[in-house]
Design an enzyme around this catalytic site. Structure first.
Site, PDB file in Angstrom:
ATOM      1  N   HIS A   7      53.971 -11.647  17.779  1.00 53.54           N
ATOM      2  CA  HIS A   7      54.092 -10.118  17.770  1.00 53.54           C
ATOM      3  C   HIS A   7      55.258 -10.195  16.694  1.00 53.54           C
ATOM      4  O   HIS A   7      55.778 -11.204  15.968  1.00 53.54           O
ATOM      5  CB  HIS A   7      55.352  -9.673  18.809  1.00 53.54           C
ATOM      6  CG  HIS A   7      54.401  -9.097  20.206  1.00 53.54           C
ATOM      7  ND1 HIS A   7      54.271 -10.231  21.219  1.00 53.54           N
ATOM      8  CD2 HIS A   7      53.619  -7.940  20.634  1.00 53.54           C
ATOM      9  CE1 HIS A   7      54.903  -9.588  21.882  1.00 53.54           C
ATOM     10  NE2 HIS A   7      53.540  -8.402  21.890  1.00 53.54           N
ATOM     11  N   ASP A  29      58.801 -11.174  17.314  1.00 58.58           N
ATOM     12  CA  ASP A  29      58.744 -12.302  17.805  1.00 58.58           C
ATOM     13  C   ASP A  29      59.205 -13.265  16.369  1.00 58.58           C
ATOM     14  O   ASP A  29      59.999 -14.027  16.914  1.00 58.58           O
ATOM     15  CB  ASP A  29      57.408 -12.843  18.940  1.00 58.58           C
ATOM     16  CG  ASP A  29      57.162 -12.440  20.244  1.00 58.58           C
ATOM     17  OD1 ASP A  29      57.954 -11.690  19.975  1.00 58.58           O
ATOM     18  OD2 ASP A  29      56.024 -12.073  19.622  1.00 58.58           O
ATOM     19  N   MET A  75      45.829 -15.758  17.561  1.00 53.53           N
ATOM     20  CA  MET A  75      45.665 -14.238  17.766  1.00 53.53           C
ATOM     21  C   MET A  75      47.883 -13.606  16.935  1.00 53.53           C
ATOM     22  O   MET A  75      48.960 -14.482  17.291  1.00 53.53           O
ATOM     23  CB  MET A  75      45.909 -14.483  18.742  1.00 53.53           C
ATOM     24  CG  MET A  75      45.780 -12.885  19.258  1.00 53.53           C
ATOM     25  SD  MET A  75      47.515 -12.185  20.048  1.00 53.53           S
ATOM     26  CE  MET A  75      47.583 -12.562  21.748  1.00 53.53           C
ATOM     27  N   GLU A 126      43.766  -4.169  24.452  1.00 58.49           N
ATOM     28  CA  GLU A 126      44.403  -5.043  26.154  1.00 58.49           C
ATOM     29  C   GLU A 126      44.818  -3.510  26.919  1.00 58.49           C
ATOM     30  O   GLU A 126      45.782  -3.163  26.896  1.00 58.49           O
ATOM     31  CB  GLU A 126      45.287  -6.076  25.487  1.00 58.49           C
ATOM     32  CG  GLU A 126      46.305  -6.028  27.003  1.00 58.49           C
ATOM     33  CD  GLU A 126      47.112  -7.013  26.702  1.00 58.49           C
ATOM     34  OE1 GLU A 126      47.228  -7.699  25.897  1.00 58.49           O
ATOM     35  OE2 GLU A 126      48.398  -7.371  28.074  1.00 58.49           O
ATOM     36  N   LYS A 141      45.986  -1.668  30.489  1.00 56.20           N
ATOM     37  CA  LYS A 141      46.805  -1.666  31.982  1.00 56.20           C
ATOM     38  C   LYS A 141      47.466  -0.219  32.224  1.00 56.20           C
ATOM     39  O   LYS A 141      47.123   1.076  31.420  1.00 56.20           O
ATOM     40  CB  LYS A 141      48.319  -2.424  30.573  1.00 56.20           C
ATOM     41  CG  LYS A 141      49.153  -2.549  32.178  1.00 56.20           C
ATOM     42  CD  LYS A 141      50.588  -3.101  31.385  1.00 56.20           C
ATOM     43  CE  LYS A 141      51.693  -3.182  32.337  1.00 56.20           C
ATOM     44  NZ  LYS A 141      52.964  -4.121  31.805  1.00 56.20           N
ATOM     45  N   GLU A 177      43.563  -8.642  30.913  1.00 50.63           N
ATOM     46  CA  GLU A 177      44.545  -9.397  31.296  1.00 50.63           C
ATOM     47  C   GLU A 177      44.385  -9.171  32.900  1.00 50.63           C
ATOM     48  O   GLU A 177      44.546  -8.377  33.421  1.00 50.63           O
ATOM     49  CB  GLU A 177      46.373  -8.975  30.913  1.00 50.63           C
ATOM     50  CG  GLU A 177      47.513  -9.293  31.643  1.00 50.63           C
ATOM     51  CD  GLU A 177      48.811  -9.750  31.648  1.00 50.63           C
ATOM     52  OE1 GLU A 177      48.392  -9.322  30.383  1.00 50.63           O
ATOM     53  OE2 GLU A 177      49.727  -9.069  31.911  1.00 50.63           O
ATOM     54  N   HIS A 230      46.795  -6.997  34.757  1.00 50.46           N
ATOM     55  CA  HIS A 230      47.432  -5.223  34.792  1.00 50.46           C
ATOM     56  C   HIS A 230      45.759  -4.798  35.535  1.00 50.46           C
ATOM     57  O   HIS A 230      46.066  -3.902  35.790  1.00 50.46           O
ATOM     58  CB  HIS A 230      46.835  -5.219  33.084  1.00 50.46           C
ATOM     59  CG  HIS A 230      48.081  -5.365  32.436  1.00 50.46           C
ATOM     60  ND1 HIS A 230      48.132  -5.311  30.456  1.00 50.46           N
ATOM     61  CD2 HIS A 230      48.770  -6.202  32.425  1.00 50.46           C
ATOM     62  CE1 HIS A 230      48.518  -5.694  30.851  1.00 50.46           C
ATOM     63  NE2 HIS A 230      50.009  -6.218  31.466  1.00 50.46           N
ATOM     64  N   ASP A 279      43.623 -12.663  28.131  1.00 52.50           N
ATOM     65  CA  ASP A 279      45.211 -13.187  28.630  1.00 52.50           C
ATOM     66  C   ASP A 279      45.342 -13.395  30.224  1.00 52.50           C
ATOM     67  O   ASP A 279      44.906 -12.222  30.745  1.00 52.50           O
ATOM     68  CB  ASP A 279      46.568 -11.234  28.916  1.00 52.50           C
ATOM     69  CG  ASP A 279      46.632 -11.637  27.244  1.00 52.50           C
ATOM     70  OD1 ASP A 279      46.519 -11.748  26.087  1.00 52.50           O
ATOM     71  OD2 ASP A 279      47.715 -10.347  26.690  1.00 52.50           O
ATOM     72  N   ASP A 310      53.961  -4.873  36.760  1.00 56.83           N
ATOM     73  CA  ASP A 310      53.534  -6.678  36.423  1.00 56.83           C
ATOM     74  C   ASP A 310      54.439  -7.843  36.565  1.00 56.83           C
ATOM     75  O   ASP A 310      55.169  -8.083  36.005  1.00 56.83           O
ATOM     76  CB  ASP A 310      53.397  -6.096  34.653  1.00 56.83           C
ATOM     77  CG  ASP A 310      52.382  -6.303  33.813  1.00 56.83           C
ATOM     78  OD1 ASP A 310      51.740  -7.516  34.752  1.00 56.83           O
ATOM     79  OD2 ASP A 310      53.244  -6.791  32.768  1.00 56.83           O
ATOM     80  N   ASP A 363      52.568 -11.508  35.783  1.00 52.24           N
ATOM     81  CA  ASP A 363      53.335 -12.594  34.219  1.00 52.24           C
ATOM     82  C   ASP A 363      53.138 -13.454  35.090  1.00 52.24           C
ATOM     83  O   ASP A 363      54.051 -14.025  34.951  1.00 52.24           O
ATOM     84  CB  ASP A 363      53.775 -11.671  33.073  1.00 52.24           C
ATOM     85  CG  ASP A 363      53.497 -10.844  32.344  1.00 52.24           C
ATOM     86  OD1 ASP A 363      52.185 -10.352  32.484  1.00 52.24           O
ATOM     87  OD2 ASP A 363      54.326  -9.935  31.954  1.00 52.24           O
ATOM     88  N   ASP A 389      49.493 -15.247  29.222  1.00 54.04           N
ATOM     89  CA  ASP A 389      50.375 -14.198  28.930  1.00 54.04           C
ATOM     90  C   ASP A 389      51.251 -13.804  30.562  1.00 54.04           C
ATOM     91  O   ASP A 389      50.793 -13.316  30.943  1.00 54.04           O
ATOM     92  CB  ASP A 389      50.130 -13.275  28.876  1.00 54.04           C
ATOM     93  CG  ASP A 389      50.486 -12.380  28.113  1.00 54.04           C
ATOM     94  OD1 ASP A 389      51.766 -12.162  27.813  1.00 54.04           O
ATOM     95  OD2 ASP A 389      50.414 -10.491  28.211  1.00 54.04           O
TER      96      ASP A 389
HETATM   97  C1  GLT Z   1      53.724  -7.363  26.332  1.00 50.63           C
HETATM   98  C2  GLT Z   1      52.639  -7.231  27.635  1.00 50.63           C
HETATM   99  C3  GLT Z   1      51.267  -8.394  27.344  1.00 50.63           C
HETATM  100  C4  GLT Z   1      50.989  -8.190  25.862  1.00 50.63           C
HETATM  101  C5  GLT Z   1      51.906  -8.757  24.784  1.00 50.63           C
HETATM  102  C6  GLT Z   1      50.369  -8.047  23.258  1.00 50.63           C
HETATM  103  S1  GLT Z   1      53.156  -8.318  24.659  1.00 50.63           S
HETATM  104  O1  GLT Z   1      54.333  -9.343  26.961  1.00 50.63           O
HETATM  105  O2  GLT Z   1      53.283  -6.995  28.334  1.00 50.63           O
HETATM  106  O3  GLT Z   1      50.444  -8.012  28.404  1.00 50.63           O
HETATM  107  O4  GLT Z   1      49.603  -8.426  26.157  1.00 50.63           O
HETATM  108  O5  GLT Z   1      51.836  -7.239  22.637  1.00 50.63           O
HETATM  109 MN    MN Z   2      51.398  -8.655  32.184  1.00 49.72          MN
HETATM  110 MN    MN Z   3      48.649  -9.338  28.209  1.00 49.97          MN
END
Ligand code: GLT
Ligand code: MN
Ligand code: MN
Length: 388
Positions: free
Chosen positions: A55, A58, A89, A182, A184, A218, A221, A246, A256, A258, A288
């Site tokens: 980002h 970042d 990206m 993306e 969510k 993702e 998500h 992702d 979420d 991750d 991700d």
């Molecule tokens: C953030 C989010 C991710 C996104 C990223 C891109 S940032 O960490 O949880 O799912 O992909 O903005």
């Molecule tokens: Mn996520």
């Molecule tokens: Mn993501």
């Protein structure tokens, strides 16, 4: 003997925010020290990754001075070239700063919407500087808790206006970007607009430059609301819209998480990898995810290596699945049909419709045909568990 060692050809990428995740959550503070972008590049390169994504914030803090910002970017570019990584990206952070507490492109305040556009344009310029060709939009705060406060139709229109504006900006600057949206369903907002990849696929068709825009699904998500991620990605691929992905993992119907790729959903992610590898998808395989909060700074690299290694194991399993005679013979049996009926299927023509009307189907025989999915699934499980 397979080593499952990643190489650059595997196109594995990580976000700076993933390996740099310090383990903060809503109930607890950071447990790991900050990781500099330069150290992230060094370590990822040593592990065999292909690239690193970021980002705008970042790389340089949101309130960095122009000089400080330029220095940080310069150092990052040098590290990329020194360690042979790319940055395919880029994206904008439109969710962390309090200014975005009611959204960015969909915020009720026109000044916030304008600021979000400005921030996205600047972040696109930055992405181009380091060679990014894919631009992700995750609408982290594009949602609401109080529907009385924002008309949801207006929100969709505002989001469309923003995307149309930024597509034009990209074209006008001569940039080569492909945008990846993306989805969510919720978190951090009570509800997010465009809750699924399917929502975005419908939305993209309404954009001025729809050819420039695809999706960035993702795993977690979609699994937060119990969807089958393999099906989600299949539809995106079939529509020619899988521009980025992702990869991570998630227990169903939770916040979420991750998690490390393959930490939970072994069968779904096996079919996902098989699909990605066989579909001709040539984009990055982006992780991700972040490591457990219980890990220390070194544990991060176990996490990162694990994501890539599991992907490669699935890839090898997909090859074995395709070469397994019993699995393949079950698949042929399942899809075998009556050759006499084959002429009746195909695109519509009057003649074909006429022919189809005349076919005498043996409904009872069709209903009796053996469909050995139990055996097929068991063989798949045995292959995945390593006894086949
Ligand atoms: C953030 C989010 C991710 C996104 C990223 C891109 S940032 O960490 O949880 O799912 O992909 O903005
Ligand atoms: Mn996520
Ligand atoms: Mn993501």
């Amino acid at each position: 003997m397979k080593t499952y060692m990643p190489t650059k050809d595997d196109k594995f990428t990580f976000g700076l925010w993933t390996v740099g995740n310090r383990g903060r959550d809503p109930f607890g503070d950071a447990v790991r020290p900050a990781l500099s972008p330069i150290d992230a590049v060094k370590r990822l390169s040593a592990l065999g990754a292909y690239g690193v994504n970021f980002h705008d914030d970042d790389l340089a803090p949101i309130d960095a001075t122009p000089t400080e910002r330029a220095r940080l970017i310069r150092e990052f570019k040098t590290a990329l070239s020194d360690y042979g990584l790319c940055a395919p990206m880029a994206t904008t952070n439109l969710f962390y700063d309090p200014v975005f507490r009611d959204g960015a492109f969909t915020a009720n305040d026109a000044s916030v919407r304008a600021y979000a556009l400005q921030k996205a344009m600047k972040a696109m310029d930055l992405g181009v500087e380091v060679g990014a060709q894919i631009y992700v939009f995750w609408g982290g705060r594009e949602g609401a808790e109080v529907d009385a406060g924002k008309d949801a139709v207006t929100a969709v229109k505002r989001f469309r206006d923003a995307l149309n504006f930024l597509c034009e900006y990209s074209r006008d600057q001569g940039y080569d970007y492909r945008f990846a949206l993306e989805a969510k369903p919720n978190e951090p907002r009570g509800d997010l607009y465009f809750p699924t990849t399917g929502s975005y696929l419908g939305f993209i068709a309404t954009l001025d430059h729809k050819e420039m825009v695809g999706v960035n699904p993702e795993v977690g998500h979609e699994q937060m609301i119990g969807l089958n991620f393999y099906h989600v990605v299949a539809q995106a691929i079939e529509a020619g819209k899988l521009f980025h992905i992702d990869l991570n993992d998630q227990k169903f119907l939770r916040f979420d998480q991750d998690l490390r790729f393959g930490a939970e959903s072994i069968k779904t992610l096996f079919f996902l990898v098989k699909l990605l590898e066989e579909s001709g998808y040539s984009g990055p395989r982006h992780f991700d995810a972040h490591c457990y909060r219980t890990e220390d700074a070194e544990g991060v690299w176990d996490f990162a290596a694990g994501c890539m290694r599991t992907y490669l194991i699935f890839k090898e399993k997909a090859r074995r699945f395709n070469e397994d005679p019993e699995i393949q013979s079950l698949l042929s049996e399942i899809s075998a049909g009556d050759p006499a009926v084959a002429d009746c299927s195909g695109p519509y023509s009057r003649a074909r419709a006429q022919m189809l009307r005349g076919v005498a189907f043996d409904r009872a025989a069709l209903a009796r045909k053996r469909l050995p999915y139990e055996r097929l699934d068991q063989l798949t499980i045995e292959l995945l568990l390593g006894v086949r």
